[in-house]
Design a protein around this motif. Structure first.
Motif, PDB file in Angstrom:
ATOM      1  N   TRP A 134      11.408   9.452  11.108  1.00  0.00           N
ATOM      2  CA  TRP A 134      12.299   9.060  12.187  1.00  0.00           C
ATOM      3  C   TRP A 134      13.344   8.084  11.646  1.00  0.00           C
ATOM      4  CZ3 TRP A 134      11.510  12.681  15.254  1.00  0.00           C
ATOM      5  CH2 TRP A 134      10.274  13.030  15.770  1.00  0.00           C
ATOM      6  N   SER A 135      14.555   8.196  12.143  1.00  0.00           N
ATOM      7  CA  SER A 135      15.656   7.338  11.680  1.00  0.00           C
ATOM      8  C   SER A 135      15.401   5.865  11.981  1.00  0.00           C
ATOM      9  CB  SER A 135      16.982   7.773  12.311  1.00  0.00           C
ATOM     10  OG  SER A 135      16.905   7.724  13.724  1.00  0.00           O
ATOM     11  N   SER A 136      14.532   5.555  12.902  1.00  0.00           N
ATOM     12  CA  SER A 136      14.202   4.172  13.247  1.00  0.00           C
ATOM     13  C   SER A 136      13.221   3.527  12.261  1.00  0.00           C
ATOM     14  CB  SER A 136      13.613   4.116  14.655  1.00  0.00           C
ATOM     15  OG  SER A 136      12.480   4.968  14.744  1.00  0.00           O
ATOM     16  N   ASN A 137      12.649   4.309  11.354  1.00  0.00           N
ATOM     17  CA  ASN A 137      11.648   3.804  10.415  1.00  0.00           C
ATOM     18  C   ASN A 137      12.325   3.405   9.094  1.00  0.00           C
ATOM     19  OD1 ASN A 137       9.377   3.199   8.932  1.00  0.00           O
ATOM     20  ND2 ASN A 137       8.263   5.044   9.540  1.00  0.00           N
ATOM     21  N   ASN A 138      13.123   2.347   9.163  1.00  0.00           N
ATOM     22  CA  ASN A 138      13.905   1.920   7.999  1.00  0.00           C
ATOM     23  C   ASN A 138      13.055   1.561   6.795  1.00  0.00           C
ATOM     24  OD1 ASN A 138      16.511   2.259   9.085  1.00  0.00           O
ATOM     25  ND2 ASN A 138      16.274   0.369  10.259  1.00  0.00           N
ATOM     26  N   ARG A 139      11.908   0.921   7.018  1.00  0.00           N
ATOM     27  CA  ARG A 139      11.047   0.536   5.894  1.00  0.00           C
ATOM     28  C   ARG A 139      10.619   1.771   5.103  1.00  0.00           C
ATOM     29  NH1 ARG A 139       5.914  -2.878   7.301  1.00  0.00           N
ATOM     30  NH2 ARG A 139       7.516  -4.373   7.819  1.00  0.00           N
ATOM     31  N   ALA A 140      10.209   2.818   5.807  1.00  0.00           N
ATOM     32  CA  ALA A 140       9.776   4.044   5.131  1.00  0.00           C
ATOM     33  C   ALA A 140      10.953   4.715   4.424  1.00  0.00           C
ATOM     34  CB  ALA A 140       9.140   5.008   6.126  1.00  0.00           C
ATOM     35  N   ILE A 141      12.102   4.777   5.074  1.00  0.00           N
ATOM     36  CA  ILE A 141      13.280   5.412   4.466  1.00  0.00           C
ATOM     37  C   ILE A 141      13.652   4.709   3.172  1.00  0.00           C
ATOM     38  CG2 ILE A 141      15.754   5.847   4.761  1.00  0.00           C
ATOM     39  CD1 ILE A 141      15.076   6.220   7.822  1.00  0.00           C
ATOM     40  N   GLN A 142      13.636   3.382   3.159  1.00  0.00           N
ATOM     41  CA  GLN A 142      13.959   2.635   1.940  1.00  0.00           C
ATOM     42  C   GLN A 142      12.928   2.892   0.842  1.00  0.00           C
ATOM     43  OE1 GLN A 142      16.947   1.259   1.457  1.00  0.00           O
ATOM     44  NE2 GLN A 142      17.280   2.097   3.507  1.00  0.00           N
ATOM     45  N   LEU A 181       0.823  -1.215   0.000  1.00  0.00           N
ATOM     46  CA  LEU A 181       0.000   0.000   0.000  1.00  0.00           C
ATOM     47  C   LEU A 181       0.854   1.261   0.000  1.00  0.00           C
ATOM     48  CD1 LEU A 181      -2.873  -0.941   2.463  1.00  0.00           C
ATOM     49  CD2 LEU A 181      -2.997  -0.714  -0.025  1.00  0.00           C
ATOM     50  N   GLY A 182       1.981   1.238   0.700  1.00  0.00           N
ATOM     51  CA  GLY A 182       2.873   2.401   0.717  1.00  0.00           C
ATOM     52  C   GLY A 182       3.364   2.742  -0.682  1.00  0.00           C
ATOM     53  N   LYS A 183       3.700   1.736  -1.465  1.00  0.00           N
ATOM     54  CA  LYS A 183       4.138   1.958  -2.850  1.00  0.00           C
ATOM     55  C   LYS A 183       3.022   2.577  -3.676  1.00  0.00           C
ATOM     56  CE  LYS A 183       7.306  -1.936  -2.757  1.00  0.00           C
ATOM     57  NZ  LYS A 183       7.521  -3.309  -3.183  1.00  0.00           N
ATOM     58  N   LYS A 184       1.821   2.049  -3.535  1.00  0.00           N
ATOM     59  CA  LYS A 184       0.680   2.586  -4.293  1.00  0.00           C
ATOM     60  C   LYS A 184       0.409   4.041  -3.905  1.00  0.00           C
ATOM     61  CE  LYS A 184      -0.724  -0.989  -6.729  1.00  0.00           C
ATOM     62  NZ  LYS A 184      -0.776  -0.992  -8.177  1.00  0.00           N
ATOM     63  N   LEU A 185       0.477   4.335  -2.600  1.00  0.00           N
ATOM     64  CA  LEU A 185       0.269   5.712  -2.153  1.00  0.00           C
ATOM     65  C   LEU A 185       1.366   6.635  -2.672  1.00  0.00           C
ATOM     66  CD1 LEU A 185      -0.913   5.202   1.528  1.00  0.00           C
ATOM     67  CD2 LEU A 185      -2.217   6.272  -0.305  1.00  0.00           C
ATOM     68  N   MET A 186       2.597   6.157  -2.682  1.00  0.00           N
ATOM     69  CA  MET A 186       3.720   6.972  -3.166  1.00  0.00           C
ATOM     70  C   MET A 186       3.552   7.271  -4.657  1.00  0.00           C
ATOM     71  SD  MET A 186       6.635   8.545  -2.323  1.00  0.00           S
ATOM     72  CE  MET A 186       6.078   8.361  -0.695  1.00  0.00           C
ATOM     73  N   GLU A 187       3.203   6.273  -5.459  1.00  0.00           N
ATOM     74  CA  GLU A 187       3.006   6.482  -6.897  1.00  0.00           C
ATOM     75  C   GLU A 187       1.871   7.474  -7.158  1.00  0.00           C
ATOM     76  OE1 GLU A 187       2.439   2.447  -8.171  1.00  0.00           O
ATOM     77  OE2 GLU A 187       4.576   1.964  -7.856  1.00  0.00           O
ATOM     78  N   TYR A 188       0.772   7.307  -6.444  1.00  0.00           N
ATOM     79  CA  TYR A 188      -0.380   8.199  -6.568  1.00  0.00           C
ATOM     80  C   TYR A 188       0.032   9.630  -6.217  1.00  0.00           C
ATOM     81  CZ  TYR A 188      -5.192   9.902  -5.692  1.00  0.00           C
ATOM     82  OH  TYR A 188      -6.380  10.602  -5.703  1.00  0.00           O
ATOM     83  N   THR A 189       0.739   9.773  -5.094  1.00  0.00           N
ATOM     84  CA  THR A 189       1.144  11.089  -4.607  1.00  0.00           C
ATOM     85  C   THR A 189       2.063  11.802  -5.591  1.00  0.00           C
ATOM     86  OG1 THR A 189       0.899  10.387  -2.303  1.00  0.00           O
ATOM     87  CG2 THR A 189       2.343  12.278  -2.724  1.00  0.00           C
ATOM     88  N   ILE A 190       3.056  11.103  -6.096  1.00  0.00           N
ATOM     89  CA  ILE A 190       4.005  11.722  -7.033  1.00  0.00           C
ATOM     90  C   ILE A 190       3.297  12.137  -8.316  1.00  0.00           C
ATOM     91  CG2 ILE A 190       6.024  11.248  -8.483  1.00  0.00           C
ATOM     92  CD1 ILE A 190       7.086   9.555  -6.072  1.00  0.00           C
ATOM     93  N   GLU A 191       2.421  11.286  -8.814  1.00  0.00           N
ATOM     94  CA  GLU A 191       1.684  11.656 -10.034  1.00  0.00           C
ATOM     95  C   GLU A 191       0.765  12.846  -9.767  1.00  0.00           C
ATOM     96  OE1 GLU A 191      -1.355   9.942 -13.432  1.00  0.00           O
ATOM     97  OE2 GLU A 191      -0.580   8.540 -11.943  1.00  0.00           O
ATOM     98  N   TRP A 192       0.061  12.827  -8.639  1.00  0.00           N
ATOM     99  CA  TRP A 192      -0.835  13.929  -8.287  1.00  0.00           C
ATOM    100  C   TRP A 192      -0.041  15.235  -8.223  1.00  0.00           C
ATOM    101  CZ3 TRP A 192      -1.565  17.861  -4.917  1.00  0.00           C
ATOM    102  CH2 TRP A 192      -2.856  18.370  -4.763  1.00  0.00           C
TER     103      TRP A 192
END
Length: 187
Positions: free
Chosen positions: A146-154, A121-132
């Motif tokens: 936050w530096s502890s959120n490695n999944r989001a940073i990647q 879902l994060g990927k889908k939201l990111m693609e939608y957001t960038i296109e928007w």
């Protein structure tokens, strides 16, 4: 004369429907009627005290969420909800900068409730957001994480976000200091 379909710009689909792991998913603009469910779902993320700079003693409420939706959308920003099987499971926001000064930029915010992270879902939201953003003339998207959120940073790096700065030991999460990382992407 034949039309080269690779060069045809498709209209932006405000509402997107797809399936992830057998579940029906919809991305769509938020409306004020979503406020109560948004406040309820956001409260679950706040209670985790891991992802957002909010504390459980200041839980979101329906009126605050309704005002936030209106404010963001009235300023030309994006407030998108993701529904999974008809229930709001997260959001993506683009909060535009001040008119005449930094309106060409937007601050990105997102959250997903527990159980929906790591599903795509994060990927889908990111693609939608960038296109928007690119369709709305936004030139730069900013975010902090936050530096502890490695999944989001990647995820952000995968979508072209680059480090712009860091505030060391900016927060204490689960008893440990974490840095606040600032990232951006030019469109």
């Amino acid at each position: 004369m034949a039309v080269d379909m690779k060069n045809v710009v498709k209209p932006f689909q405000w509402r997107r429907n797809f399936r992830i792991k057998g579940q029906a998913v919809t991305l769509r603009p938020a409306n004020e009627d979503d406020a109560a469910e948004l406040a309820q779902r956001l409260a679950k993320v706040v209670e985790e005290q891991v992802y957002l700079d909010q504390t459980p003693d200041k839980k979101p409420n329906k009126e605050d969420e309704r005002a936030e939706i209106r404010k963001i959308q009235d300023n030309g920003g994006m407030y998108t909800v993701v529904e999974v099987d008809g229930k709001i499971s997260g959001v993506a926001l683009l909060i535009r900068g001040s008119e005449g000064v930094s309106h060409h930029t937007a601050k990105f915010r997102t959250w997903l409730v527990p159980g929906y992270r790591g599903t795509g879902l994060g990927k889908k939201l990111m693609e939608y957001t960038i296109e928007w953003a690119s369709r709305k003339g936004i030139e730069k998207i900013n975010l902090d994480v936050w530096s502890s959120n490695n999944r989001a940073i990647q995820l952000y790096k995968k979508y072209g976000f680059r480090l712009e700065g860091r505030r060391r030991r900016q927060a204490i999460l689960k008893g440990k200091y974490v840095d606040e990382i600032f990232m951006s992407r030019f469109l």
